[in-house]
Scaffold this active site. Structure first.
Site, PDB file in Angstrom:
ATOM      1  N   TYR A  98      26.977  30.919  71.190  1.00 58.75           N
ATOM      2  CA  TYR A  98      28.121  30.456  70.386  1.00 58.75           C
ATOM      3  C   TYR A  98      29.316  31.384  70.634  1.00 58.75           C
ATOM      4  O   TYR A  98      29.166  32.616  70.618  1.00 58.75           O
ATOM      5  CB  TYR A  98      27.717  30.463  68.910  1.00 58.75           C
ATOM      6  CG  TYR A  98      28.867  30.196  67.972  1.00 58.75           C
ATOM      7  CD1 TYR A  98      29.435  28.927  67.893  1.00 58.75           C
ATOM      8  CD2 TYR A  98      29.391  31.205  67.182  1.00 58.75           C
ATOM      9  CE1 TYR A  98      30.503  28.688  67.042  1.00 58.75           C
ATOM     10  CE2 TYR A  98      30.448  30.969  66.323  1.00 58.75           C
ATOM     11  CZ  TYR A  98      31.002  29.703  66.262  1.00 58.75           C
ATOM     12  OH  TYR A  98      32.053  29.471  65.419  1.00 58.75           O
ATOM     13  N   ASP A 170      19.332  32.364  66.037  1.00 57.15           N
ATOM     14  CA  ASP A 170      20.401  31.598  65.395  1.00 57.15           C
ATOM     15  C   ASP A 170      19.910  30.152  65.342  1.00 57.15           C
ATOM     16  O   ASP A 170      19.855  29.463  66.361  1.00 57.15           O
ATOM     17  CB  ASP A 170      21.696  31.735  66.204  1.00 57.15           C
ATOM     18  CG  ASP A 170      22.868  31.016  65.539  1.00 57.15           C
ATOM     19  OD1 ASP A 170      22.623  30.069  64.762  1.00 57.15           O
ATOM     20  OD2 ASP A 170      24.019  31.391  65.817  1.00 57.15           O
TER      21      ASP A 170
HETATM   22  C1  LIG Z   1      29.464  28.107  63.440  1.00 60.64           C
HETATM   23  C2  LIG Z   1      28.414  28.910  64.086  1.00 60.64           C
HETATM   24  C3  LIG Z   1      28.319  30.288  63.868  1.00 60.64           C
HETATM   25  C4  LIG Z   1      29.323  31.047  63.023  1.00 60.64           C
HETATM   26  O1  LIG Z   1      29.273  30.682  61.706  1.00 60.64           O
HETATM   27  P1  LIG Z   1      30.543  30.720  60.707  1.00 60.64           P
HETATM   28  O2  LIG Z   1      29.985  30.228  59.433  1.00 60.64           O
HETATM   29  O3  LIG Z   1      31.593  29.839  61.312  1.00 60.64           O
HETATM   30  O4  LIG Z   1      30.987  32.148  60.670  1.00 60.64           O
HETATM   31  C5  LIG Z   1      27.278  30.968  64.484  1.00 60.64           C
HETATM   32  N1  LIG Z   1      26.387  30.348  65.291  1.00 60.64           N
HETATM   33  C6  LIG Z   1      26.464  29.027  65.528  1.00 60.64           C
HETATM   34  C7  LIG Z   1      25.453  28.394  66.423  1.00 60.64           C
HETATM   35  C8  LIG Z   1      27.476  28.263  64.954  1.00 60.64           C
HETATM   36  O5  LIG Z   1      27.554  26.957  65.211  1.00 60.64           O
END
Ligand SMILES: *Cc1c(COP(=O)(O)O)cnc(C)c1O
Length: 378
Positions: A98, A170
């Site tokens: 990301y 993630d």
């Molecule tokens: C959006 C996103 C983030 C970051 O999150 P925020 O809430 O925008 O800070 C991290 N990892 C992935 C895969 C995302 O889609």
């Protein structure tokens, strides 16, 4: 408890003072003490808040963890994980990370002496080869954004565990309904709850879930010491969104499957990226570690240029052109100029992220209407 029951009941008790079935929004900064140190477990709202506590219990249950730690955004949650490391340590991440995660590692933490490398993790053996003497954290994202590649979570975590290296997954793109990395050996699960968990495009929020109380205590310490906590109203909105997580994600995945097959047959489309296709390079791993294949679909155009993509991106009506994903409404995006603009072009092209690549976050509208919208734009 099964998942559909957990989303509604885990960690949620009727409010003891009124019986309110919905966890109240405790909009307070402090709590009154009867005598110094004589309090009800709540002293100051950066440290403890009952709305946040209910959400943390619920999230821990959804990912089969022992505890969850909530933050003001997904990137604030990432920031807390990185603060477990020290200068000289190295993070190994997927090379299709990301954009915001990449930016934090290379533009913020590099100046503190933290090293990060972005590698091909789609073959787990490659991870074993790439681990160096300073590697202290392996950062997995799967499915990845926007190429929807799949990392074998169990295989990579097994390699890391043998070497005493911590693993983070993630799990934003899958959501806890589709994939539970702690069960597959990960140490920490991260979510941008802004996406599927919140699900209604009305709040920015992040969380970590862990299965080890000692690690949870360290992360709670960072949460309090560094202070990137979410407000109680945001926690309430996330709790409300979670109650329909299973229904939303299931419908969105069903819609995405139909849309992926529709795009595959379209003469103007050159490639469709979706882990549910048997031809996807890691389809078998996706099948093994996910309950459904997700509601994100990316595609490239035969007419391989920015102008052709721009025309489509500005012609859809139900698919709104916007950053983000995971809400009830369908979105269309252009990774090269939007979510991944902070990644250098030569890095982007290495992973197939061309100027004509289009990413869809499929929502829960009627799928026939969604396909008609794409048909007209194409
Ligand atoms: C959006 C996103 C983030 C970051 O999150 P925020 O809430 O925008 O800070 C991290 N990892 C992935 C895969 C995302 O889609």
């Amino acid at each position: 408890m099964k998942f559909a029951t957990k989303v509604i009941h885990a960690g949620i008790e009727p409010d003891p003072s009124t019986g309110a079935i919905m966890t109240p929004i405790f909009q307070t900064s402090t709590y009154v003490q009867a005598a110094p140190g004589d309090h009800k477990g709540f002293e100051y709202a950066r440290t403890q808040n009952p709305t946040r506590a209910a959400l943390e219990k619920n999230l821990a249950a959804l990912e089969n963890g022992v505890d969850a730690i909530c933050f003001g955004s997904g990137l604030a949650a990432q920031d807390a994980v990185i603060k477990l490391l020290k200068s000289g340590d190295e993070i190994l991440s997927v090379n299709d990370l990301y954009g915001g995660s990449y930016r934090q590692m290379v533009r913020v933490y590099a100046q503190w002496g933290l090293k990060s490398r972005f590698i091909d993790m789609y073959n787990a053996e490659n991870v074993a080869r790439e681990i160096g003497p300073d590697t202290k954290l392996i950062w997995i994202e799967t499915p990845t954004n926007p190429m929807l590649k799949i990392v074998d979570i169990a295989a990579v975590c097994a390699i890391a565990r043998k070497k005493g290296i911590m693993t983070v997954v993630d799990n934003t793109f899958a959501s806890p309904y589709l994939q539970n990395p702690l069960d597959l050996g990960a140490d920490i699960v991260l979510h941008s709850a802004t996406k599927y968990i919140g699900g209604h495009s009305d709040v920015v929020h992040g969380c970590l879930i862990v299965k080890n109380q000692e690690l949870a205590d360290k992360l709670h310490f960072i949460q309090n010491a560094c202070g990137a906590v979410p407000g109680p109203q945001d926690c309430f909105l996330i709790l409300r969104g979670i109650k329909t997580l299973h229904l939303r994600v299931q419908r969105a995945c069903e819609n995405a499957e139909k849309i992926a097959h529709y795009l595959l047959k379209h003469p103007k489309v050159s490639k469709v990226y979706w882990p549910g296709f048997a031809s996807h390079p890691n389809h078998d791993i996706a099948k093994k570690q996910m309950r459904m294949f997700g509601a994100m679909v990316s595609f490239d155009l035969v007419d391989n240029n920015m102008a052709a993509a721009t025309k489509i991106l500005s012609s859809t009506h139900l698919f709104s052109l916007a950053e983000s994903l995971g809400g009830v409404e369908s979105l269309i995006g252009h990774p090269a100029s939007m979510t991944h603009a902070s990644i250098p072009k030569e890095e982007r092209l290495k992973v197939g992220l061309t100027d004509s690549l289009i990413r869809l976050s499929v929502g829960v509208e009627d799928v026939d209407d969604l396909i008609a919208d794409l048909e007209k734009a194409l």
